[in-house]
Write an enzyme that holds these catalytic residues in place. Structure first.
Site, PDB file in Angstrom:
ATOM      1  N   GLU A   3       0.821  -1.203   0.000  1.00 33.28           N
ATOM      2  CA  GLU A   3       0.000   0.000   0.000  1.00 33.28           C
ATOM      3  C   GLU A   3       0.863   1.264   0.000  1.00 33.28           C
ATOM      4  O   GLU A   3       0.534   2.263  -0.654  1.00 33.28           O
ATOM      5  CB  GLU A   3      -0.930   0.006   1.215  1.00 33.28           C
ATOM      6  N   ALA A  36      12.666 -37.324  -8.088  1.00 34.63           N
ATOM      7  CA  ALA A  36      12.787 -37.665  -9.504  1.00 34.63           C
ATOM      8  C   ALA A  36      12.809 -39.179  -9.616  1.00 34.63           C
ATOM      9  O   ALA A  36      13.442 -39.866  -8.818  1.00 34.63           O
ATOM     10  CB  ALA A  36      14.064 -37.063 -10.090  1.00 34.63           C
ATOM     11  N   LEU A  61      22.781 -29.146  -1.017  1.00 30.16           N
ATOM     12  CA  LEU A  61      21.429 -28.605  -0.787  1.00 30.16           C
ATOM     13  C   LEU A  61      21.386 -27.081  -0.859  1.00 30.16           C
ATOM     14  O   LEU A  61      20.699 -26.428  -0.080  1.00 30.16           O
ATOM     15  CB  LEU A  61      20.880 -29.088   0.564  1.00 30.16           C
TER      16      LEU A  61
END
Length: 348
Positions: free
Chosen positions: A53, A159, A209
Protein backbone atom coordinates in the site's frame (compact mmCIF):
# COMPACT_ATOMS: atom_id res chain seq x y z
CA UNK A 1 -13.99 -10.70 -15.83
CA UNK A 2 -15.40 -7.71 -13.92
CA UNK A 3 -13.41 -4.52 -13.40
CA UNK A 4 -12.92 -5.48 -9.75
CA UNK A 5 -11.46 -8.83 -10.81
CA UNK A 6 -9.30 -7.21 -13.47
CA UNK A 7 -7.65 -4.84 -11.01
CA UNK A 8 -7.35 -7.54 -8.35
CA UNK A 9 -5.61 -9.82 -10.83
CA UNK A 10 -3.13 -7.02 -11.38
CA UNK A 11 -2.58 -6.89 -7.60
CA UNK A 12 -1.87 -10.62 -7.54
CA UNK A 13 0.51 -10.34 -10.50
CA UNK A 14 2.40 -7.55 -8.71
CA UNK A 15 2.46 -9.48 -5.45
CA UNK A 16 4.23 -12.43 -7.10
CA UNK A 17 7.27 -10.22 -7.65
CA UNK A 18 7.95 -10.52 -3.93
CA UNK A 19 8.40 -14.31 -4.11
CA UNK A 20 11.36 -15.38 -1.97
CA UNK A 21 12.06 -11.86 -0.67
CA UNK A 22 9.33 -11.06 1.86
CA UNK A 23 9.11 -14.17 4.08
CA UNK A 24 7.88 -14.38 6.80
CA UNK A 25 5.53 -11.70 5.50
CA UNK A 26 2.98 -12.53 2.78
CA UNK A 27 3.28 -11.40 -0.82
CA UNK A 28 0.96 -8.45 -1.40
CA UNK A 29 0.15 -6.23 -4.35
CA UNK A 30 -1.83 -2.98 -4.47
CA UNK A 31 -3.35 -0.89 -7.24
CA UNK A 32 -4.95 2.57 -6.98
CA UNK A 33 -7.62 3.31 -9.59
CA UNK A 34 -9.24 6.64 -10.48
CA UNK A 35 -12.07 6.62 -13.02
CA UNK A 36 -10.93 3.32 -14.58
CA UNK A 37 -7.33 4.49 -14.78
CA UNK A 38 -4.51 3.05 -12.69
CA UNK A 39 -2.68 5.94 -11.07
CA UNK A 40 -0.58 3.93 -8.61
CA UNK A 41 0.88 0.46 -8.20
CA UNK A 42 3.05 -1.27 -5.64
CA UNK A 43 4.01 -4.55 -4.04
CA UNK A 44 5.76 -5.69 -0.90
CA UNK A 45 9.34 -5.96 -2.14
CA UNK A 46 11.46 -6.87 0.88
CA UNK A 47 10.87 -8.12 4.42
CA UNK A 48 11.18 -5.16 6.76
CA UNK A 49 10.54 -2.70 3.93
CA UNK A 50 7.43 -0.70 3.04
CA UNK A 51 4.26 -2.67 2.37
CA UNK A 52 2.42 -2.77 -0.95
CA UNK A 53 0.00 0.00 0.00
CA UNK A 54 2.88 2.37 0.81
CA UNK A 55 4.66 1.74 -2.49
CA UNK A 56 1.36 2.10 -4.34
CA UNK A 57 0.41 5.47 -2.86
CA UNK A 58 3.97 6.80 -3.13
CA UNK A 59 4.07 5.85 -6.82
CA UNK A 60 1.26 8.25 -7.75
CA UNK A 61 2.51 11.01 -10.01
CA UNK A 62 2.36 14.58 -8.71
CA UNK A 63 -0.34 15.55 -11.18
CA UNK A 64 -2.52 12.65 -9.97
CA UNK A 65 -2.10 13.08 -6.22
CA UNK A 66 -5.21 15.28 -6.12
CA UNK A 67 -7.26 12.24 -7.21
CA UNK A 68 -6.15 9.90 -4.40
CA UNK A 69 -9.17 10.65 -2.14
CA UNK A 70 -11.56 9.87 -5.01
CA UNK A 71 -9.76 6.67 -6.01
CA UNK A 72 -10.41 3.01 -5.18
CA UNK A 73 -7.57 1.04 -3.63
CA UNK A 74 -7.29 -2.65 -4.55
CA UNK A 75 -5.20 -4.88 -2.26
CA UNK A 76 -4.62 -8.62 -2.53
CA UNK A 77 -4.58 -9.04 1.28
CA UNK A 78 -6.21 -7.20 4.15
CA UNK A 79 -4.16 -4.12 5.14
CA UNK A 80 -2.26 -4.55 8.40
CA UNK A 81 -3.46 -2.79 11.54
CA UNK A 82 -0.47 -3.14 13.87
CA UNK A 83 3.02 -1.77 14.32
CA UNK A 84 5.61 -4.30 13.17
CA UNK A 85 8.64 -3.46 11.04
CA UNK A 86 6.48 -0.70 9.53
CA UNK A 87 3.46 1.39 10.65
CA UNK A 88 -0.12 0.15 10.06
CA UNK A 89 -1.26 0.40 6.44
CA UNK A 90 -4.82 0.96 7.62
CA UNK A 91 -3.69 4.29 9.11
CA UNK A 92 -2.04 5.31 5.84
CA UNK A 93 -5.23 4.57 3.90
CA UNK A 94 -7.31 6.65 6.31
CA UNK A 95 -4.77 9.50 6.29
CA UNK A 96 -4.80 9.45 2.47
CA UNK A 97 -8.59 9.97 2.63
CA UNK A 98 -9.24 6.97 0.39
CA UNK A 99 -12.93 6.16 0.72
CA UNK A 100 -13.14 2.76 -1.00
CA UNK A 101 -10.94 -0.33 -0.61
CA UNK A 102 -11.37 -3.65 -2.40
CA UNK A 103 -9.67 -6.61 -0.69
CA UNK A 104 -9.16 -10.16 -1.97
CA UNK A 105 -8.99 -11.92 1.40
CA UNK A 106 -8.54 -11.36 5.11
CA UNK A 107 -5.16 -11.85 6.79
CA UNK A 108 -5.01 -14.97 9.04
CA UNK A 109 -2.18 -13.50 11.16
CA UNK A 110 -3.54 -13.08 14.68
CA UNK A 111 -2.45 -9.42 14.90
CA UNK A 112 -4.54 -8.59 11.82
CA UNK A 113 -7.30 -11.17 11.12
CA UNK A 114 -10.12 -8.73 10.40
CA UNK A 115 -8.91 -5.82 12.51
CA UNK A 116 -7.62 -3.93 9.47
CA UNK A 117 -11.01 -4.15 7.78
CA UNK A 118 -12.76 -3.18 11.02
CA UNK A 119 -10.63 -0.07 11.46
CA UNK A 120 -11.24 1.03 7.87
CA UNK A 121 -15.04 0.65 8.13
CA UNK A 122 -15.11 2.40 11.51
CA UNK A 123 -13.43 5.35 9.82
CA UNK A 124 -15.94 5.62 7.01
CA UNK A 125 -14.11 3.58 4.37
CA UNK A 126 -16.27 1.37 2.16
CA UNK A 127 -14.70 -2.10 2.09
CA UNK A 128 -15.46 -4.84 -0.43
CA UNK A 129 -13.95 -8.28 0.20
CA UNK A 130 -13.78 -11.66 -1.51
CA UNK A 131 -12.65 -10.52 -4.97
CA UNK A 132 -10.46 -13.35 -6.41
CA UNK A 133 -10.24 -14.69 -2.87
CA UNK A 134 -9.22 -18.24 -3.86
CA UNK A 135 -6.48 -16.96 -6.14
CA UNK A 136 -5.12 -14.66 -3.44
CA UNK A 137 -5.09 -17.43 -0.83
CA UNK A 138 -3.34 -19.77 -3.28
CA UNK A 139 -0.67 -17.12 -3.87
CA UNK A 140 0.13 -17.06 -0.15
CA UNK A 141 -0.59 -20.72 0.60
CA UNK A 142 2.58 -21.01 2.70
CA UNK A 143 1.58 -18.02 4.83
CA UNK A 144 -2.00 -19.26 5.29
CA UNK A 145 -1.02 -22.85 6.15
CA UNK A 146 1.59 -21.61 8.62
CA UNK A 147 -0.89 -19.46 10.53
CA UNK A 148 -3.97 -21.67 10.21
CA UNK A 149 -2.41 -25.12 10.72
CA UNK A 150 0.58 -23.94 12.78
CA UNK A 151 3.08 -25.83 10.66
CA UNK A 152 5.20 -25.16 7.56
CA UNK A 153 3.82 -25.76 4.08
CA UNK A 154 5.40 -29.12 3.18
CA UNK A 155 6.39 -29.93 -0.41
CA UNK A 156 7.57 -33.43 -1.34
CA UNK A 157 9.90 -33.66 -4.32
CA UNK A 158 11.59 -36.54 -6.09
CA UNK A 159 12.79 -37.67 -9.50
CA UNK A 160 12.02 -41.15 -10.78
CA UNK A 161 12.71 -43.32 -13.78
CA UNK A 162 10.00 -44.32 -16.23
CA UNK A 163 9.70 -47.65 -14.43
CA UNK A 164 9.33 -46.06 -10.99
CA UNK A 165 12.75 -46.11 -9.34
CA UNK A 166 14.19 -43.20 -7.37
CA UNK A 167 17.75 -44.50 -6.87
CA UNK A 168 20.08 -47.36 -7.71
CA UNK A 169 20.10 -50.59 -5.67
CA UNK A 170 23.16 -49.43 -3.72
CA UNK A 171 21.32 -46.28 -2.64
CA UNK A 172 23.25 -43.94 -4.90
CA UNK A 173 21.17 -41.39 -6.77
CA UNK A 174 20.98 -42.02 -10.51
CA UNK A 175 21.14 -39.14 -13.00
CA UNK A 176 17.42 -38.94 -13.78
CA UNK A 177 16.40 -35.38 -14.60
CA UNK A 178 17.96 -33.21 -17.31
CA UNK A 179 20.03 -30.08 -16.76
CA UNK A 180 17.12 -27.69 -17.38
CA UNK A 181 14.96 -29.52 -14.85
CA UNK A 182 17.86 -29.45 -12.39
CA UNK A 183 17.91 -25.64 -12.64
CA UNK A 184 14.18 -25.60 -11.98
CA UNK A 185 14.74 -27.67 -8.83
CA UNK A 186 17.25 -25.10 -7.60
CA UNK A 187 14.72 -22.37 -8.34
CA UNK A 188 12.24 -24.31 -6.18
CA UNK A 189 14.81 -24.42 -3.39
CA UNK A 190 15.25 -20.64 -3.56
CA UNK A 191 11.49 -20.21 -3.06
CA UNK A 192 11.26 -22.27 0.13
CA UNK A 193 12.47 -21.53 3.65
CA UNK A 194 13.94 -24.97 4.43
CA UNK A 195 14.96 -28.26 2.82
CA UNK A 196 15.41 -31.72 4.35
CA UNK A 197 16.97 -35.03 3.35
CA UNK A 198 17.42 -38.30 5.20
CA UNK A 199 20.54 -39.98 6.55
CA UNK A 200 21.09 -42.30 3.59
CA UNK A 201 20.88 -39.44 1.10
CA UNK A 202 23.66 -37.63 2.95
CA UNK A 203 25.79 -40.79 3.23
CA UNK A 204 25.35 -41.87 -0.39
CA UNK A 205 25.27 -38.56 -2.27
CA UNK A 206 27.00 -35.95 -0.05
CA UNK A 207 24.64 -33.18 -1.28
CA UNK A 208 25.18 -29.48 -0.62
CA UNK A 209 21.43 -28.61 -0.79
CA UNK A 210 22.12 -25.07 -2.01
CA UNK A 211 20.78 -22.97 -4.89
CA UNK A 212 24.13 -23.02 -6.72
CA UNK A 213 22.42 -23.43 -10.13
CA UNK A 214 19.99 -20.56 -9.58
CA UNK A 215 20.31 -17.01 -8.32
CA UNK A 216 18.54 -16.89 -4.98
CA UNK A 217 18.89 -17.48 -1.27
CA UNK A 218 19.83 -20.86 0.15
CA UNK A 219 17.13 -22.56 2.23
CA UNK A 220 17.76 -23.68 5.79
CA UNK A 221 19.36 -27.12 5.37
CA UNK A 222 18.12 -30.00 7.50
CA UNK A 223 19.17 -33.63 7.68
CA UNK A 224 18.64 -36.56 10.01
CA UNK A 225 21.60 -38.11 11.83
CA UNK A 226 20.09 -39.84 14.85
CA UNK A 227 23.37 -41.16 16.30
CA UNK A 228 25.66 -38.43 14.90
CA UNK A 229 27.65 -40.89 12.84
CA UNK A 230 28.05 -38.78 9.69
CA UNK A 231 31.53 -37.39 8.99
CA UNK A 232 31.85 -33.70 9.82
CA UNK A 233 33.68 -33.12 6.50
CA UNK A 234 30.53 -33.55 4.39
CA UNK A 235 29.30 -30.61 2.29
CA UNK A 236 26.13 -30.06 4.29
CA UNK A 237 28.21 -29.27 7.41
CA UNK A 238 30.48 -26.75 5.70
CA UNK A 239 28.97 -23.77 7.62
CA UNK A 240 28.19 -22.02 4.30
CA UNK A 241 24.53 -21.65 5.30
CA UNK A 242 22.36 -22.42 8.32
CA UNK A 243 21.92 -26.15 8.91
CA UNK A 244 19.89 -28.24 11.38
CA UNK A 245 20.98 -31.74 12.36
CA UNK A 246 18.15 -33.79 13.88
CA UNK A 247 19.55 -36.26 16.38
CA UNK A 248 18.97 -38.23 19.59
CA UNK A 249 22.21 -37.20 21.31
CA UNK A 250 22.56 -33.49 21.92
CA UNK A 251 21.23 -29.94 21.60
CA UNK A 252 24.02 -27.60 20.59
CA UNK A 253 24.85 -24.77 18.17
CA UNK A 254 28.26 -24.62 16.51
CA UNK A 255 28.61 -21.78 14.02
CA UNK A 256 25.88 -22.14 11.41
CA UNK A 257 25.19 -25.73 12.43
CA UNK A 258 22.49 -26.37 15.03
CA UNK A 259 22.11 -29.84 16.52
CA UNK A 260 18.43 -30.32 17.41
CA UNK A 261 17.65 -32.96 20.02
CA UNK A 262 14.62 -35.11 19.22
CA UNK A 263 12.89 -36.29 22.40
CA UNK A 264 10.66 -38.98 20.88
CA UNK A 265 12.05 -40.84 17.86
CA UNK A 266 8.58 -42.06 16.90
CA UNK A 267 7.46 -38.43 16.58
CA UNK A 268 10.56 -37.10 14.85
CA UNK A 269 8.65 -35.45 12.02
CA UNK A 270 6.08 -33.89 14.36
CA UNK A 271 8.85 -32.48 16.58
CA UNK A 272 10.67 -31.18 13.52
CA UNK A 273 7.62 -29.36 12.19
CA UNK A 274 6.88 -27.90 15.62
CA UNK A 275 10.49 -26.71 15.87
CA UNK A 276 10.28 -25.10 12.43
CA UNK A 277 6.97 -23.45 13.32
CA UNK A 278 8.54 -21.96 16.45
CA UNK A 279 11.45 -20.68 14.34
CA UNK A 280 9.00 -19.01 11.93
CA UNK A 281 9.88 -21.30 9.02
CA UNK A 282 6.87 -21.21 6.70
CA UNK A 283 7.80 -23.84 4.12
CA UNK A 284 9.79 -27.06 3.84
CA UNK A 285 10.78 -29.01 0.74
CA UNK A 286 11.49 -32.71 1.30
CA UNK A 287 14.00 -34.07 -1.21
CA UNK A 288 14.36 -37.65 -0.05
CA UNK A 289 15.13 -40.43 0.00
CA UNK A 290 12.20 -42.79 -0.31
CA UNK A 291 12.10 -43.71 3.40
CA UNK A 292 11.87 -40.08 4.53
CA UNK A 293 9.39 -39.11 1.82
CA UNK A 294 7.17 -42.09 2.61
CA UNK A 295 7.26 -41.19 6.32
CA UNK A 296 5.78 -37.76 5.55
CA UNK A 297 3.14 -39.45 3.38
CA UNK A 298 2.20 -42.10 5.95
CA UNK A 299 1.82 -39.47 8.68
CA UNK A 300 -0.13 -37.20 6.30
CA UNK A 301 2.27 -34.33 6.92
CA UNK A 302 2.46 -32.92 3.41
CA UNK A 303 0.56 -30.41 1.30
CA UNK A 304 2.05 -30.66 -2.19
CA UNK A 305 4.22 -33.10 -4.18
CA UNK A 306 6.30 -32.47 -7.28
CA UNK A 307 7.32 -35.65 -9.09
CA UNK A 308 9.80 -35.54 -11.97
CA UNK A 309 9.64 -38.59 -14.25
CA UNK A 310 12.19 -39.26 -16.97
CA UNK A 311 9.85 -40.80 -19.51
CA UNK A 312 12.62 -42.64 -21.37
CA UNK A 313 14.96 -43.82 -18.60
CA UNK A 314 14.50 -47.44 -17.49
CA UNK A 315 16.58 -48.44 -14.46
CA UNK A 316 14.99 -51.92 -14.32
CA UNK A 317 15.94 -52.28 -10.64
CA UNK A 318 16.72 -50.09 -7.66
CA UNK A 319 14.91 -48.32 -4.82
CA UNK A 320 11.24 -47.79 -5.61
CA UNK A 321 9.68 -44.34 -5.58
CA UNK A 322 7.35 -43.26 -2.76
CA UNK A 323 3.61 -43.94 -3.11
CA UNK A 324 1.30 -40.96 -2.67
CA UNK A 325 -2.10 -41.30 -1.00
CA UNK A 326 -5.29 -39.25 -1.23
CA UNK A 327 -3.87 -36.91 -3.83
CA UNK A 328 -5.06 -34.93 -6.82
CA UNK A 329 -2.93 -34.28 -9.90
CA UNK A 330 -3.17 -30.52 -10.19
CA UNK A 331 -1.13 -30.02 -13.35
CA UNK A 332 1.57 -31.47 -15.56
CA UNK A 333 4.52 -29.93 -17.38
CA UNK A 334 7.11 -31.25 -19.83
CA UNK A 335 10.78 -30.27 -19.98
CA UNK A 336 12.37 -32.34 -22.71
CA UNK A 337 12.02 -35.97 -21.67
CA UNK A 338 11.11 -34.98 -18.11
CA UNK A 339 7.45 -35.05 -17.13
CA UNK A 340 6.68 -33.03 -14.00
CA UNK A 341 3.47 -33.78 -12.13
CA UNK A 342 2.20 -31.49 -9.38
CA UNK A 343 -0.03 -33.10 -6.76
CA UNK A 344 -1.94 -31.70 -3.80
CA UNK A 345 -2.96 -33.55 -0.64
CA UNK A 346 -6.76 -33.65 -0.60
CA UNK A 347 -6.89 -34.23 3.15
CA UNK A 348 -4.88 -31.13 4.07
Amino acid sequence: MSSHELYMQRCIDLAQKGMGSVVPNPMVGAVLVYQDRIIGEGWHQQFGGPHAEVHCIQSVANEDKQFIPQSTLYVSLEPCNHFGKTPPCSDLIIQSQIKKVVIACTDPFEKVNGSGIKKLTENGVEVITGILEKEAIKLNKRFFIFHQQQMPYVILKWAESADGYIALSNGKTAKISNDTTDKLVHKWRSEEAAIIVGTNTVLNDNPSLTTRNWEGKNPLRIFIDKQLRIDAKIKILDHSTDTLILNLIKQEKIGNNEFVLINDESKLLEELLQHLYEKGIQSLIVEGGTKLLQSFIEKNLWHEARVIKNTELMLKEGISSPALKNNFNLKQALIGKDEINYYINLSM
